[in-house]
Each structure stands twice: as structure tokens, then as C-alpha cells.
Design a protein around this motif. Structure first.
Motif, PDB file in Angstrom:
ATOM      1  N   ILE A  95       0.829  -1.210   0.000  1.00 11.31           N
ATOM      2  CA  ILE A  95       0.000   0.000   0.000  1.00 11.31           C
ATOM      3  C   ILE A  95       0.860   1.255   0.000  1.00 11.31           C
ATOM      4  N   VAL A  96       1.913   1.264   0.838  1.00 17.68           N
ATOM      5  CA  VAL A  96       2.776   2.456   0.923  1.00 17.68           C
ATOM      6  C   VAL A  96       3.546   2.645  -0.376  1.00 17.68           C
ATOM      7  N   ALA A  97       3.994   1.544  -0.988  1.00 12.54           N
ATOM      8  CA  ALA A  97       4.763   1.660  -2.225  1.00 12.54           C
ATOM      9  C   ALA A  97       3.914   2.233  -3.354  1.00 12.54           C
ATOM     10  N   ASN A  98       2.643   1.872  -3.407  1.00 12.39           N
ATOM     11  CA  ASN A  98       1.768   2.349  -4.486  1.00 12.39           C
ATOM     12  C   ASN A  98       0.964   3.590  -4.095  1.00 12.39           C
ATOM     13  N   GLN A  99       0.962   3.917  -2.796  1.00 13.11           N
ATOM     14  CA  GLN A  99       0.203   5.070  -2.299  1.00 13.11           C
ATOM     15  C   GLN A  99      -1.269   5.012  -2.728  1.00 13.11           C
ATOM     16  N   ILE A 100      -1.808   3.790  -2.707  1.00 11.36           N
ATOM     17  CA  ILE A 100      -3.232   3.575  -3.033  1.00 11.36           C
ATOM     18  C   ILE A 100      -3.819   2.662  -1.957  1.00 11.36           C
ATOM     19  N   GLY A 101      -4.718   3.186  -1.164  1.00 10.87           N
ATOM     20  CA  GLY A 101      -5.348   2.375  -0.130  1.00 10.87           C
ATOM     21  C   GLY A 101      -6.583   1.678  -0.647  1.00 10.87           C
ATOM     22  N   THR A 128      -8.676  -2.001  -1.465  1.00  9.70           N
ATOM     23  CA  THR A 128      -8.817  -3.432  -1.168  1.00  9.70           C
ATOM     24  C   THR A 128      -8.609  -4.266  -2.422  1.00  9.70           C
ATOM     25  N   SER A 129      -9.084  -3.754  -3.555  1.00  7.99           N
ATOM     26  CA  SER A 129      -8.924  -4.507  -4.804  1.00  7.99           C
ATOM     27  C   SER A 129      -7.449  -4.635  -5.177  1.00  7.99           C
ATOM     28  N   LEU A 130      -6.603  -3.655  -4.796  1.00  8.65           N
ATOM     29  CA  LEU A 130      -5.168  -3.759  -5.051  1.00  8.65           C
ATOM     30  C   LEU A 130      -4.566  -4.939  -4.293  1.00  8.65           C
ATOM     31  N   LEU A 131      -4.991  -5.111  -3.034  1.00  7.14           N
ATOM     32  CA  LEU A 131      -4.509  -6.257  -2.259  1.00  7.14           C
ATOM     33  C   LEU A 131      -4.991  -7.562  -2.880  1.00  7.14           C
ATOM     34  N   GLN A 132      -6.214  -7.568  -3.391  1.00  6.17           N
ATOM     35  CA  GLN A 132      -6.743  -8.799  -4.001  1.00  6.17           C
ATOM     36  C   GLN A 132      -5.939  -9.175  -5.237  1.00  6.17           C
ATOM     37  N   ARG A 133      -5.642  -8.206  -6.083  1.00  6.51           N
ATOM     38  CA  ARG A 133      -4.966  -8.516  -7.346  1.00  6.51           C
ATOM     39  C   ARG A 133      -3.504  -8.873  -7.126  1.00  6.51           C
ATOM     40  N   ARG A 134      -2.793  -8.050  -6.352  1.00  6.01           N
ATOM     41  CA  ARG A 134      -1.350  -8.226  -6.228  1.00  6.01           C
ATOM     42  C   ARG A 134      -1.008  -9.412  -5.327  1.00  6.01           C
ATOM     43  N   MET A 135      -1.776  -9.603  -4.260  1.00  2.00           N
ATOM     44  CA  MET A 135      -1.448 -10.656  -3.302  1.00  2.00           C
ATOM     45  C   MET A 135      -2.309 -11.910  -3.492  1.00  2.00           C
ATOM     46  N   LYS A 136      -3.201 -11.842  -4.504  1.00  2.00           N
ATOM     47  CA  LYS A 136      -4.033 -12.995  -4.842  1.00  2.00           C
ATOM     48  C   LYS A 136      -4.839 -13.480  -3.626  1.00  2.00           C
ATOM     49  N   LEU A 137      -5.573 -12.539  -3.067  1.00  2.00           N
ATOM     50  CA  LEU A 137      -6.367 -12.824  -1.873  1.00  2.00           C
ATOM     51  C   LEU A 137      -7.853 -12.773  -2.202  1.00  2.00           C
ATOM     52  N   GLY A 138      -8.628 -13.355  -1.332  1.00  2.00           N
ATOM     53  CA  GLY A 138     -10.065 -13.229  -1.439  1.00  2.00           C
ATOM     54  C   GLY A 138     -10.545 -11.904  -0.887  1.00  2.00           C
ATOM     55  N   TYR A 139     -11.838 -11.612  -1.146  1.00  2.00           N
ATOM     56  CA  TYR A 139     -12.363 -10.310  -0.742  1.00  2.00           C
ATOM     57  C   TYR A 139     -12.393 -10.170   0.785  1.00  2.00           C
ATOM     58  N   ASN A 140     -12.776 -11.220   1.493  1.00  2.00           N
ATOM     59  CA  ASN A 140     -12.897 -11.120   2.949  1.00  2.00           C
ATOM     60  C   ASN A 140     -11.534 -10.887   3.616  1.00  2.00           C
TER      61      ASN A 140
END
Length: 854
Positions: free
Chosen positions: A792-798, A800-812
Motif C-alpha cells: 500500500i505504501v509503495a503504491n500510495q493507493i489504499g 482493497t482490490s489492489l490487495l486482491q490482485r497483487r497478493m491474490k487474496l479473497g475479498y474477505n
């Protein structure tokens, strides 16, 4: 040793069991005995046995009835006995074949004659008792009556019909009659059988035999002296004014005084006892005593003693017990001719009355039509010149393309006229359908709509807008008999058809409604028409609204009736929901309410809200177990597209769930949008909203999205609409109700007494809110917390969808990580559809922050 012990635990083989049987220890037989006992106690065994007895009863009655008509044809065959069962060349006429004929011949001809029919009742009684595993009927009492009835009935029939070709009394009846005639003669046998009939009648019905009352005493004649019976008999008093009763009186028994003008005595009887009980009491020592009035000689000292006891039982004063002449002469006997009805407590009467939820607001009055206005003339204006010109233009345009018609007719509506044409033979319908724009050009109309063909009419319809349009007033529809005498659960008056007939439907049967239309085409007026219709038809105890208004101004007028018709979440101040977050909580609260109502329906054994409320109103459901009267709940969403854009799946999923399941428990949805695109009205939404209304839209694509058919783009606006209901599309002119009229209706309701508080929906707490409200716990943080923070800090974008795409996580999981990042002070709070603000700008600051968190 081990082998030896192991051999002891082995199960005995068949040979071992044989040896044990020889020595007298037979275990297998003991196990079968236990199984037979369990089989006898099994409920299924009882039901099978009961079914068998019932089938035997049906078998016998059918075979008996058939035997009465076919015995003569079958007599030669069935006289051979059971041998005919194995002779396949033999056939009988009985409905149940050879076995039925043999059974009927045995019971009727050889045994009891027509009276044998009584045996069917015995099998029926036994079968019913076995099926229900309880004593529904008395088996032994039925057996007693059946046995006596067959014996007596067969004998009487044999005596009355001795020389008939059909043996009415059967073999047993003939045998009894022959013995009676040989012993007592013809007359004596008849007397005995008559005595049996009379004795049965007396035993069964116990008739009362009474003689006429004695003649009244002549004036001046001396009163007769009481006659004392002989030894061992009851004393009898001939005094006309004597009072006779039975003593002692059982405590708590009710007393009835029968008064007869012709009879000189008053009988006091125990009404809760049978006559044979009274006789038994007399045999066991109960005395029949007589209380005489002054001046009459008492017949016996024993009676005097019993008199005192009876007086004490009847609470007679002491002076009367001693026989005071003056006091008794002054007393007057008041005789009540009317029976005394037992006084029932008010609570019992209240429980018998059906429950009425409207009694909570018993003084509430529904709005009157005087609050509404009549907009213009309600009479449809027909311009003959306009109709004639349009007819000629349609015929001429069709002839230009070599299309001949056989007939044309017109139906004038409030805003549109329907021209119905019958094309000539051989004309293709599609050819006329393709001329929609050409006909519109020739008529110089805003837009026409061709219905080819009209369902169920055999014609082709051409809808042409009128030059002079008529406003359909809401007042006219609400004052019509179709609305006032409607039996609908949730009647709504939408408008008028092209044939000028009122269009009033039941929202409960739709069961949900989807509305769409461009801005300014009448969508908000349509919502007001629906709400006003429901306010005019229902009591506040029967209906509640959940109003969602993202535009914040369309439905705010209804906030005044919050304590009458609105529902809201607990601890909320505004009943009109405008915040997206509160909309999500409200929809989820409605889902909880739906689940709770289904639990109540399951407990009550009902399938829908109508059956449940009827059962509750009949006081068949216990409120202490959570049961209550369920009002209808109508959810109205004025702008659905805005909710989908801001919340997306969090709104779509609960709405889809409500649309799928909420109908049976009285929750109905009305959703409106001005953007009927496929990303707003998804397949899930469309599948669960069978009733749809389309006002004028901008394109054919939008029309197909909302109606699955074209035509909404050809509407003329200002309330002109198409409604798709039960697979049919109808064109209506929506009823017009202006904002000042709505204000009057709302004020009329608001000035009346309402409930202390609005209808509260179940409380719903989002798990995210609970997690965000708690303090940050380093020990409870996710294992990917630091990786997510660095991303989040590296991209300066808070996001949730960024975490899903980059870290391959589910929505919850991505949502939980974002909440933990917020608790740790790395990102800011949620901003709806926008990304969160990143509070830490560099990775060095992040590392320092993480070290501080530990």
C-alpha cells in the motif's frame, strides 16, 4: 494362551449353535423372541394392521352390496364352496370375484342374512384404533352391539319374511325362528321378538313415561291427608304444595327446579348425574325426603330429621329450619322461568373474540378522496376529424406498400388511440411491422407502437398518440368500486388502459416491482401513486414502508408518518434512508426479519403470511412463544443505480435474496432507476422481478433491458408507460398525483394518533464495524500484514482490490487486512467508492512505524 483367549471371543458358528440347541441353551431363539416383541410395538406394525382391517371392512361391504344384486346368478357356482377358487373356468358376477362372492354367501346366506352387514363396522372400528394407536372407538362395545344386532336382526327378518326367495334372515335367523315357533308358537315367537325390539329401544334411548297431571282441587275442598306408606316403603305425600327432593345433595353439584303448573310438587334434581346413578344412590341408602309447608302433618320422624339436613344444605335460615309458621307464611317463592346462564369471566369472552390488530389505533381513519384533486376533465375527448384523418393516413400508407386491409376500428384512450386492423388474406404480418416509422411519418406523430398481432384478438394494433391528452387523476381511481371493494392484499391503482378501464393490481401477487424510465418521464409520480394507493387502503397495523431515497428529496415528504407507516433500524433518527452504509445495514436487517418470519411460519405450520395472520387472529398461536401479527413490509428504492455504483455487491446480494424468498412472509420490493443498463439491472435482479414498469427510455436497448421487448422508446412521456405482468405487456397512462396532494394525505395521517415509536427492524451490526472499532492488537494481526502495508505504501493507493490482485487474496481477507491497516494508522477511513488515504508516505517511515507497533 493368546490363541486360546482369542478363540473365546469369536462369535459362535452355526455348528456351535446347533450344539447349544441340543444342550438347551439356544441363543438364536431368544434373540428372535426379542425381535418379535419389538416388532409388535413398532408403530409401523400397528399402521399395517390397521390398514389391513380397514381394507377388510371395505372388501366385505362391497362384496355384500354386490351379493344383493348378483346372488341369483352366482348361487349355483358359489354353492360348490371353496372349490371354485381353483377352477379357472368358473366365473361369477360379484364385483370382488370368487372370494367376494364366497365371503358374502357365507355371512349372508349361511349365517346372519342382511344383518351380517353390521360385521363391517367391527373391522372398521378395529382398523381405526390400530391406525391411530389410541381408543378412537370402543371395540368391546361395538362388538357387543354387533353380536346382539346380528342375532336379533337375523331372527326378526327371518320371522317377518319367512317365505321369500332371498334368505333375509340367513341360516342363523331361520334356526332361531324355527326354535321359537316350535316352543312358543307363531304368536309367542312374535311377542318375544317384539319384546327384544322394545327392550333395546328402552335401553338405548330411555324414554320418559308420564301420566297427565292431577286435577286441580275444587275451591273449599279440604286438603287431602298425607298417606304414609307401609313398612319398608318411602313415605308418599299427596299434598299438592309439597316439595320433593333427593338428599343429601352432593357438594358442588348444580341444581335445577322444574316447575309444572299441573304438578303439585317441585323436583330438585342433580343435572350432572344419570337416572341410573340416582337409582343406585337410593339403593345405597340415600333417602327421598319431603319438606312440608306449615299446617301439614309430617308423616314420619325420619323425614323430619332428613328435613333439617336438607335445609342446612340449601342454606335456609335457622328460623325456617325450626319450622316457624309466621316466617314461612310471609315468604314468597320466586320462580325464574328463564334458565340461569353461568356467568363467564370477561377474559374468557375476550379470548373467544378474534384478534384485531387495528384496535391498537382504534380511532385511526383512512384518508378521504376529498384530499385529492380532479385534474381537468375525466371524460376522454374524441375528435371525429382526428380519428377519420388518422384512419385515412393509415390506409393510404399501407396501400402505398401494396397492403390491403379488411377492417379497421379505433379505441380511444386517455393519451393514446388504438387502431386495430385486419389485413387481407396473404399479407405478411412482418411486412406491416416494418412500416412503423413510415406510418409515424405519415401521421406526423411523436412515435407510434405496432403490436403485431394483439394477443387473443386476431388483429394488428397501431397505437397513435392523441392530439389532446387527458390527465388521469388519482382521485378517480381511488374512488372507483374496483379499488374500494377490492379484495387484494395490497391494492395499487396504477392508471388507465387504452380502453379507459382502471388498472388496479395486487402488489402481493406481483410480488416485486421493477421500474425504469428516463428523467422527467413520470417515474417519481408513479412511486407516489403506488404509495398513496397503499395509504388509502391499509391500516397502520397492516403495512410498513422502508423508504430508501439516495436523492434525499423525493420521499422526504413521508417522514411525517414515521410512527404510523414507516419502519427503521434501532437507534436511528431518520426513517427515510439516504446514507449508503445505512442502506446496506437496512437491507441486511430485512433479511434477518425475513428469516425470523420464516421461523415463525415454520413453528405455526403455515405456508405464507396470510395463513399465519389468520391463525394468529383466531388466537391459535401463543404470543408468549414469540408469535405476533405480521404487517406487510414494502421496500421502496427510488434510485437503485446510485446504490449499485457506491456499494455494488453489498447491495445487490441482499436485494436478490429478498426478491427470491421474501414474498411468502409479506416483504415486497419496489425498485426504481433511471438507468436501465445491464450493469445496473443484472440477470439476478431481472430473474426475481417478474413485474416491470417502463416509462419512456432513450433507446431500444434500454427497453429490452427492462421489458425484454421493445416499445418503451416509442412512448410519449408524461406518465405514458408499459407494464409487463404475467407475460403480457400493457400500455397505461399513469395516474397523476401532485406533490401538494401527497402533502395533504400525509398531513391527514400525521395529525392522527400514531404508535409510540416506529416499527423497528432487527438490529444488524457489520463485522467490519466491530473490527474497526477495536484497538489494534499486534498479536492478532494477519500474517500478511507487513507485506500488505509495504504494498500500500509503495503504491500510495489504499485499495482493497489492489490487495486482491497483487497478493491474490479473497475479498474477505483483503478487507480484514485493510481494516487492520486502518487500526494501525497506516491508511485512513473508508471513503465509499474512493480509495483510502495512505497516511505513511515512505517505506522508511513505514518500517519505523512497524517497529513502534512491535
Amino acid at each position: 494362551m493368546a490363541n486360546k483367549s482369542k478363540s473365546k471371543n469369536k462369535r459362535p458358528t452355526a455348528r456351535t449353535n446347533t450344539k447349544k440347541a441340543a444342550t438347551g441353551t439356544w441363543k438364536v431363539e431368544k434373540e428372535e423372541k426379542v425381535q418379535l416383541k419389538a416388532l409388535a410395538k413398532d408403530e409401523r406394525t400397528w399402521k399395517i394392521a390397521g390398514t389391513t382391517f380397514l381394507l377388510v371392512a371395505v372388501f366385505l361391504i362391497i362384496s355384500f352390496v354386490s351379493y344383493f344384486f348378483t346372488w341369483k346368478q352366482d348361487f349355483t357356482q358359489i354353492s360348490r364352496g371353496s372349490a371354485i377358487l381353483w377352477d379357472f373356468d368358473v366365473s361369477v358376477n360379484n364385483l370382488l370375484g370368487k372370494l367376494g362372492a364366497l365371503a358374502a354367501h357365507f355371512f349372508i346366506y349361511k349365517l346372519f342374512g342382511v344383518a351380517a352387514v353390521l360385521i363391517c363396522t367391527f373391522f372398521f372400528v378395529v382398523g381405526v384404533n390400530l391406525m391411530w394407536r389410541r381408543r378412537v372407538f370402543s371395540v368391546w362395545r361395538n362388538l357387543k352391539y354387533v353380536t346382539l344386532g346380528m342375532l336379533a336382526g337375523s331372527a326378526i327378518l327371518a320371522y317377518l319374511l319367512p317365505n321369500e326367495e332371498f334368505r333375509y334372515g340367513g341360516g342363523v335367523g331361520n334356526m332361531i325362528v324355527h326354535w321359537l315357533v316350535a316352543s312358543l308358537g307363531q304368536i309367542g315367537a312374535g311377542a318375544v321378538l317384539g319384546l327384544i325390539v322394545i327392550a333395546y329401544f328402552i335401553w338405548q334411548f330411555n324414554p320418559v313415561f308420564s301420566f297427565p297431571g292431577k286435577l286441580k282441587r275444587v275451591n273449599g275442598a279440604p286438603p287431602p291427608e298425607p298417606v304414609t306408606a307401609g313398612a319398608g316403603d318411602e313415605p308418599e305425600v299427596k299434598e299438592p304444595e309439597a316439595v320433593e327432593k333427593i338428599a343429601p345433595v352432593q357438594e358442588g353439584a348444580k341444581l335445577i327446579i322444574d316447575v309444572d303448573v299441573e304438578k303439585p310438587k317441585y323436583d330438585i334434581k342433580l343435572v350432572n348425574k344419570e337416572p341410573e346413578v340416582h337409582a343406585k344412590e337410593e339403593e345405597e341408602g340415600y333417602e327421598r325426603i319431603t319438606v312440608l309447608k306449615p299446617g301439614i302433618k309430617k308423616p314420619d320422624p325420619v323425614i323430619e330429621k332428613a328435613d333439617a339436613a336438607a335445609a342446612q344444605e340449601l342454606n335456609i335460615p335457622a328460623a325456617e329450619k325450626t319450622g316457624s309458621v309466621k316466617q314461612e307464611e310471609d315468604l314468597k317463592l320466586e320462580i325464574n322461568s328463564d334458565p340461569i346462564a353461568p356467568v363467564q369471566p370477561a377474559v374468557a369472552d375476550e379470548k373467544k373474540k378474534p384478534y384485531e390488530p387495528a384496535l391498537n389505533l382504534r380511532n385511526y381513519k383512512k384518508p378521504t378522496t376529498d384530499l385529492l384533486e380532479t385534474h381537468g376533465s375525466e371524460k376522454v375527448v374524441q375528435d371525429p376529424n382526428e380519428l377519420e384523418n388518422n384512419k385515412n393516413q393509415i390506409i393510404q400508407t399501407l396501400r402505398n406498400y401494396d397492403i390491403e386491409i379488411q377492417k379497421i376500428s379505433a379505441t380511444v384512450g386517455p393519451t393514446v388511440t388504438l387502431y386495430e386492423i385486419v389485413p387481407a388474406a396473404g399479407v405478411r404480418i412482418s411486412k406491416i411491422k416494418n412500416l412503423e416509422d413510415d406510418i409515424a411519418l405519415s401521421l406526423s406523430a411523436l412515435g407510434i407502437r405496432i403490436i403485431a398481432p394483439i394477443p387473443g384478438r386476431g388483429t394488428i394494433g397501431i397505437e397513435v398518440p392523441n392530439a389532446r391528452k387527458t390527465i388521469v387523476s388519482m382521485k378517480t381511481l381511488l374512488a372507483s368500486e374496483e379499488f374500494t371493494k377490492s379484495s387484494h392484499s395490497l391494492p395499487i391503482a396504477l392508471g388507465k388502459r387504452i380502453d379507459n378501464k382502471n388498472f388496479i393490481v395486487d402488489l402481493a401477487t406481483m410480488p416485486h416491482l421493477l421500474m425504469a424510465g428516463a428523467t422527467g418521464q413520470g417515474k417519481s409520480v408513479g412511486i407516489n401513486a403506488i404509495l398513496v394507493s397503499l395509504l388509502y387502503s391499509k391500516h397502520p397495523s397492516q403495512l410498513k414502508f422502508v423508504l430508501v431515497d439516495p436523492k434525499k428529496v423525493e420521499l422526504s415528504v413521508y417522514s411525517q408518518i414515521v410512527n404510523h407507516f414507516l419502519a427503521r433500524l434501532p437507534n436511528e433518527e431518520d426513517a427515510i434512508i439516504t446514507d449508503t452504509k445505512k442502506v446496506i445495514n437496512t437491507l441486511n436487517a430485512l433479511c434477518i426479519e425475513m428469516d425470523n418470519r420464516y421461523d415463525l411460519l415454520k413453528d405455526a405450520g403455515c405456508r405464507n403470511i396470510k395463513e399465519y395472520n389468520a391463525k394468529f387472529a383466531a388466537r391459535k398461536l401463543n404470543p408468549e412463544r414469540g408469535h405476533m401479527f405480521m404487517p406487510f413490509i414494502v421496500l421502496v428504492v427510488d434510485e437503485f443505480a446510485d446504490l449499485i455504483m457506491t456499494a455494488g455487491k453489498e447491495v445487490e446480494m441482499p436485494i436478490a435474496r429478498l426478491a427470491q424468498l421474501a414474498r411468502a412472509v409479506g416483504i415486497h420490493l419496489i425498485i426504481a432507476t433511471q438507468r436501465p443498463s445491464v450493469n445496473i439491472i443484472t440477470g439476478i435482479i431481472k430473474a426475481n422481478f417478474p413485474a416491470r414498469i417502463a416509462f419512456k427510455v432513450s433507446s431500444k436497448i434500454d427497453s429490452r433491458t427492462i421489458l425484454d421487448a421493445g416499445g418503451a422508446d416509442q412512448l410519449i412521456g408524461k406518465g405514458d408507460m408499459l407494464i409487463s405482468l404475467n407475460g403480457e405487456i400493457s400500455r397505461l397512462q399513469c395516474a397523476f398525483v401532485d406533490t401538494p396532494e401527497v402533502d395533504k394525505v400525509v398531513d391527514f395521517i400525521a395529525y392522527q394518533e400514531g404508535y409510540p415509536e416506529p416499527f423497528l427492524l432487527p438490529e444488524y451490526i457489520d463485522e467490519k464495524d466491530l473490527e474497526a472499532a477495536g484497538d489494534f492488537d499486534p498479536d492478532d494481526r494477519d500474517s500478511l500484514f507487513e507485506d500488505a502495508a509495504r504494498l500500500i505504501v509503495a503504491n500510495q493507493i489504499g485499495s482493497t482490490s489492489l490487495l486482491q490482485r497483487r497478493m491474490k487474496l479473497g475479498y474477505n481477507r483483503a478487507g480484514r487486512l485493510m481494516d487492520q491497516l486502518e487500526q494501525a494508522g497506516i491508511v485512513g477511513p473508508n471513503q465509499g467508492s474512493k480509495a483510502r488515504e495512505v497516511l505513511i508516505k515512505t517505506e522508511a517511515e513505514l518500517q519505523q512505524h512497524l517497529d513502534m507497533l512491535g
